[in-house]
Design a protein around this motif. Structure first.
Motif, PDB file in Angstrom:
ATOM      1  N   ALA A  30       0.846  -1.190   0.000  1.00 21.49           N
ATOM      2  CA  ALA A  30       0.000   0.000   0.000  1.00 21.49           C
ATOM      3  C   ALA A  30       0.881   1.240   0.000  1.00 21.49           C
ATOM      4  N   SER A  31       0.277   2.374  -0.290  1.00 17.52           N
ATOM      5  CA  SER A  31       0.987   3.653  -0.278  1.00 17.52           C
ATOM      6  C   SER A  31       0.081   4.724   0.279  1.00 17.52           C
ATOM      7  N   THR A  32       0.680   5.761   0.786  1.00 18.97           N
ATOM      8  CA  THR A  32      -0.099   6.857   1.373  1.00 18.97           C
ATOM      9  C   THR A  32      -0.642   7.748   0.273  1.00 18.97           C
ATOM     10  N   THR A  33      -1.748   8.427   0.581  1.00 19.91           N
ATOM     11  CA  THR A  33      -2.422   9.279  -0.410  1.00 19.91           C
ATOM     12  C   THR A  33      -2.624  10.701   0.074  1.00 19.91           C
ATOM     13  N   ALA A  34      -2.335  10.999   1.336  1.00 17.80           N
ATOM     14  CA  ALA A  34      -2.584  12.350   1.850  1.00 17.80           C
ATOM     15  C   ALA A  34      -1.688  13.357   1.128  1.00 17.80           C
ATOM     16  N   PRO A  35      -2.221  14.505   0.715  1.00 17.55           N
ATOM     17  CA  PRO A  35      -1.400  15.490  -0.014  1.00 17.55           C
ATOM     18  C   PRO A  35      -0.377  16.188   0.862  1.00 17.55           C
ATOM     19  N   LYS A  36      -0.575  16.196   2.156  1.00 14.65           N
ATOM     20  CA  LYS A  36       0.344  16.888   3.052  1.00 14.65           C
ATOM     21  C   LYS A  36       0.403  16.162   4.376  1.00 14.65           C
ATOM     22  N   ARG A  72       4.317   2.233   1.605  1.00 14.66           N
ATOM     23  CA  ARG A  72       5.271   3.194   1.049  1.00 14.66           C
ATOM     24  C   ARG A  72       4.892   4.577   1.574  1.00 14.66           C
ATOM     25  N   VAL A  73       5.760   5.159   2.388  1.00 11.20           N
ATOM     26  CA  VAL A  73       5.507   6.460   3.013  1.00 11.20           C
ATOM     27  C   VAL A  73       6.548   7.465   2.533  1.00 11.20           C
ATOM     28  N   ARG A  74       6.324   8.730   2.878  1.00  8.32           N
ATOM     29  CA  ARG A  74       7.172   9.815   2.409  1.00  8.32           C
ATOM     30  C   ARG A  74       7.809  10.558   3.580  1.00  8.32           C
ATOM     31  N   ARG A  75       8.928  11.182   3.278  1.00  7.67           N
ATOM     32  CA  ARG A  75       9.528  12.146   4.194  1.00  7.67           C
ATOM     33  C   ARG A  75       9.282  13.532   3.616  1.00  7.67           C
ATOM     34  N   PHE A  76       8.927  14.462   4.483  1.00 12.27           N
ATOM     35  CA  PHE A  76       8.633  15.826   4.070  1.00 12.27           C
ATOM     36  C   PHE A  76       9.678  16.780   4.627  1.00 12.27           C
ATOM     37  N   PHE A  77       9.837  17.885   3.921  1.00  7.22           N
ATOM     38  CA  PHE A  77      10.604  19.002   4.452  1.00  7.22           C
ATOM     39  C   PHE A  77       9.726  19.793   5.409  1.00  7.22           C
ATOM     40  N   CYS A  78      10.321  20.254   6.513  1.00 10.25           N
ATOM     41  CA  CYS A  78       9.607  21.164   7.408  1.00 10.25           C
ATOM     42  C   CYS A  78       9.955  22.593   6.989  1.00 10.25           C
ATOM     43  N   ASP A  79       8.932  23.338   6.562  1.00  7.77           N
ATOM     44  CA  ASP A  79       9.157  24.695   6.052  1.00  7.77           C
ATOM     45  C   ASP A  79       9.237  25.732   7.153  1.00  7.77           C
ATOM     46  N   ASN A  80       9.062  25.324   8.397  1.00  6.45           N
ATOM     47  CA  ASN A  80       9.159  26.265   9.518  1.00  6.45           C
ATOM     48  C   ASN A  80      10.633  26.441   9.871  1.00  6.45           C
ATOM     49  N   THR A  81      11.162  27.613   9.632  1.00  8.17           N
ATOM     50  CA  THR A  81      12.586  27.846   9.887  1.00  8.17           C
ATOM     51  C   THR A  81      12.931  27.813  11.367  1.00  8.17           C
ATOM     52  N   ALA A  82      11.944  28.046  12.219  1.00  8.74           N
ATOM     53  CA  ALA A  82      12.212  28.019  13.664  1.00  8.74           C
ATOM     54  C   ALA A  82      12.187  26.612  14.243  1.00  8.74           C
ATOM     55  N   CYS A  83      11.783  25.636  13.437  1.00  9.03           N
ATOM     56  CA  CYS A  83      11.678  24.260  13.933  1.00  9.03           C
ATOM     57  C   CYS A  83      13.038  23.589  13.880  1.00  9.03           C
ATOM     58  N   ALA A  84      13.319  22.768  14.847  1.00 11.91           N
ATOM     59  CA  ALA A  84      14.598  22.064  14.894  1.00 11.91           C
ATOM     60  C   ALA A  84      14.663  20.944  13.875  1.00 11.91           C
ATOM     61  N   LYS A  85      13.525  20.429  13.448  1.00  5.48           N
ATOM     62  CA  LYS A  85      13.508  19.350  12.473  1.00  5.48           C
ATOM     63  C   LYS A  85      13.603  19.941  11.060  1.00  5.48           C
ATOM     64  N   LYS A  86      14.411  19.334  10.222  1.00  5.30           N
ATOM     65  CA  LYS A  86      14.501  19.731   8.821  1.00  5.30           C
ATOM     66  C   LYS A  86      13.608  18.849   7.953  1.00  5.30           C
ATOM     67  N   THR A  87      13.562  17.559   8.295  1.00  9.48           N
ATOM     68  CA  THR A  87      12.674  16.624   7.604  1.00  9.48           C
ATOM     69  C   THR A  87      11.978  15.755   8.643  1.00  9.48           C
TER      70      THR A  87
END
Length: 524
Positions: A30-36, A72-87
């Motif tokens: 299976a794979s994920t379908t959520a757009p975000k 099958r899942v995805r890794r996302f970029f975190c667009d919040n510059t103040a967040c410690a996580k990049k992905t």
């Protein structure tokens, strides 16, 4: 798709691409379908995909077959510059968890199996359920469980249980009204009980046994709470007092002998039971200890002189006579001749007096004992020409039961025997009357009305054991009076103690205390 939505609702958030079998395992791709997806650190939604990878999750079995999800899942970029996580990796609600290797539906089932069965038995059970895991995994799932959030009970029951019987003990706290365990303390001290009560205010009634540590802990931790002594323990303590009194007066239990001239009484057929070495040693030790006390020696001096423990010396010193320390409950030693006593009785009544003839007849019937044993019996029969006709005396425990139980639960024959015994011994008559009064007061919970009067009459009783019992009640008077008045008891607590014993047997005594606590708190 309707079947998929009904039978597999946890897969509604993914797109099933393929279902196939590999050996005994059903694999679902299976794979994920959520757009975000939302960042787990800052919770900001992101649509920029960093990469994709495949996660393998064990899922609930289907039709007795093991199921493995390949999502099958995805890794996302975190667009919040103040967040410690990049992905960050996306999670499927109701299906995946961070670093999890099992689906959200399988984990509760495995925890249930671990709570009910423990490590090795649980691992064997999961293998039959087509979702096999190891014992270490089950124990790890147990330890990850949070403590259940329970409200502080208004009526609290407290009792001890054994971590290791005779060595270490713990304390179990139970909601008497709800019937469930609220906490398991690692010891049975007043300090730990008082600390728990201070940390959980709101307890109004505390049900306990006669243990002093819990009385002290309740007084320090919840001074305004009403302490209730358990009624069963009160009656059990009184039963022990009655048994000691009856044992001291065991000479009055036998019916007076009525001399009858008989040629061969049946009672003489019973082998003569001589007093054993243990009873003789008890009489000698009792005399030595009382002689030392008469000479002014202390308990410690006597214990050193006779090389006995101080507890043993004190028990002998408080006993008025050696008869109180000699138990008559031991079964007599059986011999090979016992099985042939009815036949010997019949032959003796028919006039057969020859030991050799009786021995030959017994040999034909399979007797393997010695001729000396039979000769000893026939010699007793010949000399016992005048024998008092007596019935066997009832045992101490039997008489104790007749006194403590309600007269409606005792047979008419036993009641008649008890009346004859009390007629011969005024002290036992007094103890019987006071015991039945206490039992009636306990059953009908009239402690606020009758307890003081009963205690006054018991203090005037000729039985010193009963007077000592009242002295003990006086030291815990408020709790005893509440126990004989209020409807609360420790029955629910004792039931949970038995449940703890069952869990310990299932765990074979090898698991740590934290696992036992988790299984008890979660109701297994």
């Amino acid at each position: 798709m309707e079947l998929l939505a009904v039978v597999f609702p946890h897969l509604a958030a993914v797109r099933v691409e393929r279902v196939y079998r590999v050996g005994a395992t059903v694999r679902v791709k299976a794979s994920t379908t959520a757009p975000k997806s939302a960042c787990p650190a800052c919770e900001c939604a992101s649509v920029r995909v960093h990469s994709r990878y495949e996660r393998c999750l064990a899922d609930l079995p289907v039709a007795g077959q093991e199921v493995l999800l390949q999502v099958r899942v995805r890794r996302f970029f975190c667009d919040n510059t103040a967040c410690a996580k990049k992905t960050f990796a996306e999670q499927v609600p109701g299906l995946t968890s961070r670093h999890g290797r099992r689906s959200a539906g399988l984990l509760p089932m495995l925890r249930t199996v671990a709570l009910a069965l423990g490590g090795r038995p649980g691992a064997r059970h999961t293998a039959r359920l087509a979702c096999a895991v190891g014992r270490s995994t089950l124990l790890r799932l147990l330890r990850s469980l949070p403590d259940p959030q329970l409200a502080t009970p208004q009526v609290l029951g407290v009792d001890e249980f054994a971590w290791r019987k005779g060595h270490t003990y713990g304390t179990v706290l139970v909601d008497v009204e709800g019937g469930h365990v609220v906490e398991v303390l690692p010891d049975r001290s007043a300090d730990s009980f008082a600390a728990w009560l201070k940390a959980h205010p709101g307890v109004e009634v505390i049900c306990r046994d006669r243990a002093g540590c819990y009385a002290e802990g309740a007084q320090r931790g919840a001074p305004l709470a009403v302490q209730v002594a358990d009624r069963w323990h009160l009656l059990h303590n009184l039963s022990g007092v009655v048994q000691r009194v009856v044992s001291r007066h065991r000479a009055h239990l036998r019916e007076p002998a009525t001399p009858e001239v008989t040629e061969a009484p049946a009672a003489a057929l019973e082998p003569v039971r001589e007093e054993g070495a243990s009873a003789a040693r008890t009489r000698s030790r009792h005399a030595e200890i009382h002689q030392g006390r008469a000479q002014g020696m202390t308990i410690t001096q006597i214990s050193r002189e006779l090389r006995l423990s101080r507890k043993t010396v004190r028990r002998y010193a408080t006993a008025a006579s050696a008869e109180e320390l000699i138990s008559d409950e031991r079964a007599p030693r059986r011999t090979l001749l016992d099985a042939y006593l009815p036949y010997l009785h019949q032959r003796w009544e028919q006039g057969s007096r020859s030991t050799d003839q009786l021995l030959a007849e017994l040999r034909e019937r399979g007797y393997l004992g010695s001729a000396r044993t039979l000769r000893r019996l026939t010699a007793t029969l010949r000399t016992a020409t005048v024998k008092p006709a007596t019935s066997p005396a009832p045992k101490v425990r039997e008489v104790t039961g007749w006194i403590v139980q309600s007269p409606s639960k005792v047979t008419a024959e036993d009641l008649a025997t008890l009346e004859r015994i009390t007629a011969r011994c005024p002290e036992l008559a007094s103890v019987t009357e006071l015991t039945r009064q206490f039992a009636e007061m306990l059953v009908h919970r009239r402690g606020d009305q009758d307890l003081e009067g009963w205690a006054t009459r018991a203090e005037a009783s000729p039985a010193r054991e009963l007077r000592d019992f009242v002295t003990g009640l006086r030291r815990d008077w408020a709790a005893v009076k509440a126990g004989l008045t209020l409807p609360y008891s420790s029955g629910t607590v004792e039931g949970n103690v038995n449940r703890i014993k069952m869990i310990k047997r299932i765990m074979y005594g090898r698991a740590n205390a934290d696992l036992l606590r988790i299984r008890v708190l979660h109701g297994y």
